[in-house]
Design an enzyme around this catalytic site. Structure first.
Site, PDB file in Angstrom:
ATOM      1  N   HIS A 175     -34.227  -2.785 -48.086  1.00  0.00           N
ATOM      2  CA  HIS A 175     -33.010  -1.973 -48.041  1.00  0.00           C
ATOM      3  C   HIS A 175     -32.636  -1.544 -46.622  1.00  0.00           C
ATOM      4  O   HIS A 175     -31.626  -0.856 -46.445  1.00  0.00           O
ATOM      5  CB  HIS A 175     -33.179  -0.746 -48.933  1.00  0.00           C
ATOM      6  CG  HIS A 175     -33.569  -1.074 -50.334  1.00  0.00           C
ATOM      7  ND1 HIS A 175     -32.803  -1.885 -51.137  1.00  0.00           N
ATOM      8  CD2 HIS A 175     -34.665  -0.739 -51.070  1.00  0.00           C
ATOM      9  CE1 HIS A 175     -33.401  -2.024 -52.317  1.00  0.00           C
ATOM     10  NE2 HIS A 175     -34.525  -1.349 -52.288  1.00  0.00           N
ATOM     11  N   ILE A 190     -29.925  -4.876 -48.994  1.00  0.00           N
ATOM     12  CA  ILE A 190     -29.166  -4.558 -50.204  1.00  0.00           C
ATOM     13  C   ILE A 190     -29.345  -3.103 -50.613  1.00  0.00           C
ATOM     14  O   ILE A 190     -30.311  -2.445 -50.229  1.00  0.00           O
ATOM     15  CB  ILE A 190     -29.562  -5.493 -51.363  1.00  0.00           C
ATOM     16  CG1 ILE A 190     -31.059  -5.373 -51.678  1.00  0.00           C
ATOM     17  CG2 ILE A 190     -29.174  -6.934 -51.037  1.00  0.00           C
ATOM     18  CD1 ILE A 190     -31.498  -6.179 -52.888  1.00  0.00           C
ATOM     19  N   GLY A 193     -31.066  -0.419 -56.404  1.00  0.00           N
ATOM     20  CA  GLY A 193     -30.477  -0.453 -57.739  1.00  0.00           C
ATOM     21  C   GLY A 193     -30.290   0.926 -58.332  1.00  0.00           C
ATOM     22  O   GLY A 193     -29.267   1.206 -58.987  1.00  0.00           O
TER      23      GLY A 193
END
Length: 260
Positions: A175, A190, A193
Site C-alpha cells: 500500500h 493499491i 480493501g
C-alpha cells in the site's frame, strides 16, 4: 502442517487501546471531511464501527507470521457484525481464532474470526498453494440475485489515502512501496480493501439518511484493486446490497451494509 490443521486454532487475546485522536484519524483516512464534525471533532465524536477492523488487524497477521500462508495470500472478503457502539476512547479485549479452513484444490481459504463485546468480525483469506489437503470445499458462493438497476453514487478516493490509512494499523508494504506492489502485479500501490469498504459505508449512510456510526452489519467481497485517487461507482439497493466498481469492473461485490 497442512492448511486444514489450522482450523479451530486459537490465535490469542489482546487488549487494544485507543484514544479520540486515533478514532478521528481513522475517520479522515476513510474519507470523512472536516465538515463531519461528529466524526472528526472530539466535542461531538461518534466512532465509526469499521474502526474495529483496524484494531483487529493483528489477528490475520498472527496467522501469517505462524506460517499458515505466504505473501501470495489475498484478502478475499470481510464481514462485521456490530453488537454495541465503540467507546470514544478506551481499551477493548479482543480474542481471535481460526474458523473454517476450506480446500479449494489449488488454494485454501482461511477464516479468521475476531470477537469482543462490541463486534464480531471475520476475514476470509485466499491462500494459493494451500489446498489439496483433502478437506471440505466449504460453503458455495450464493447465486447472484436478479435485480433491477440500483441507485448510483460516486465514492471518491484521494492520492494520499493509502499512506494515511496505513497510520491506522494496516502497514503492509503493497500500500506504499511500488516495488512491493509490483510483486503482486500492481505497478502502483493499491488502496487497502478495508479502507475502500469503510469509505463505501460513508456514502451509503448519507444516501440512506442514516448516520455511518449506526452501522450494524457489513459484508463485502474484494473483487479488484483500487488505486488511491480513483473515483469509484457505487450501485446500491434498498435492502442494503451494493456493488462498487472501478472503471466498470467490480472492486467490491456481494456487498451489504445495514444501518440502525
Amino acid at each position: 502442517m497442512n492448511s486444514g490443521e489450522w482450523a479451530g486454532r486459537a490465535l490469542g487475546e489482546r487488549k487494544v487501546g485507543y484514544d479520540e485522536k486515533d478514532a478521528m484519524l481513522y475517520a479522515l483516512a476513510v474519507g470523512a471531511s472536516a465538515q463531519d464534525l461528529d466524526l472528526v471533532f472530539e466535542d461531538r465524536l461518534r466512532v465509526l464501527p469499521t474502526f474495529g477492523l483496524t484494531l483487529s488487524q493483528w489477528a490475520p497477521d498472527v496467522l501469517a507470521e505462524a506460517g499458515a500462508y505466504g505473501d501470495a495470500a489475498v484478502h478475499g472478503s470481510q464481514t462485521l457484525e456490530v453488537h454495541r457502539p465503540l467507546p470514544r476512547s478506551g481499551e477493548l479485549t479482543l480474542s481471535a481464532r481460526v474458523g473454517g479452513v476450506w480446500d479449494k484444490g489449488t488454494a485454501a481459504v482461511f477464516e479468521v474470526i475476531v470477537e469482543c463485546d462490541e463486534f464480531t468480525a471475520m476475514w476470509s483469506l485466499f491462500a494459493p498453494g494451500g489446498g489439496g489437503f483433502g478437506g471440505e470445499r466449504g460453503p458455495a458462493r450464493p447465486p447472484s440475485e436478479p435485480r433491477g438497476a440500483g441507485a448510483l453514487f460516486a465514492v471518491p478516493t484521494f492520492p494520499t489515502q493509502a499512506a494515511l490509512y496505513r497510520l491506522t494499523g494496516d502497514r503492509h508494504h503493497i500500500h506504499i512501496d511500488p516495488e512491493a506492489s509490483a510483486r503482486i502485479g500492481q505497478p502502483t500501490p493499491i488502496l487497502q480493501g478495508l479502507c475502500t469498504l469503510a469509505a463505501s459505508t460513508l456514502v451509503l449512510a448519507r444516501e440512506q439518511g442514516a448516520h455511518p456510526a449506526d452501522l450494524t452489519s457489513l459484508q463485502g467481497r474484494f473483487s479488484g484493486p483500487v488505486v488511491p485517487g480513483d473515483v469509484l461507482e457505487l450501485e446500491s439497493w434498498s435492502d442494503g446490497a451494493f456493488t462498487l466498481r472501478r472503471d466498470g469492473a467490480p472492486a467490491i461485490s456481494d456487498g451489504r451494509a445495514v444501518f440502525a
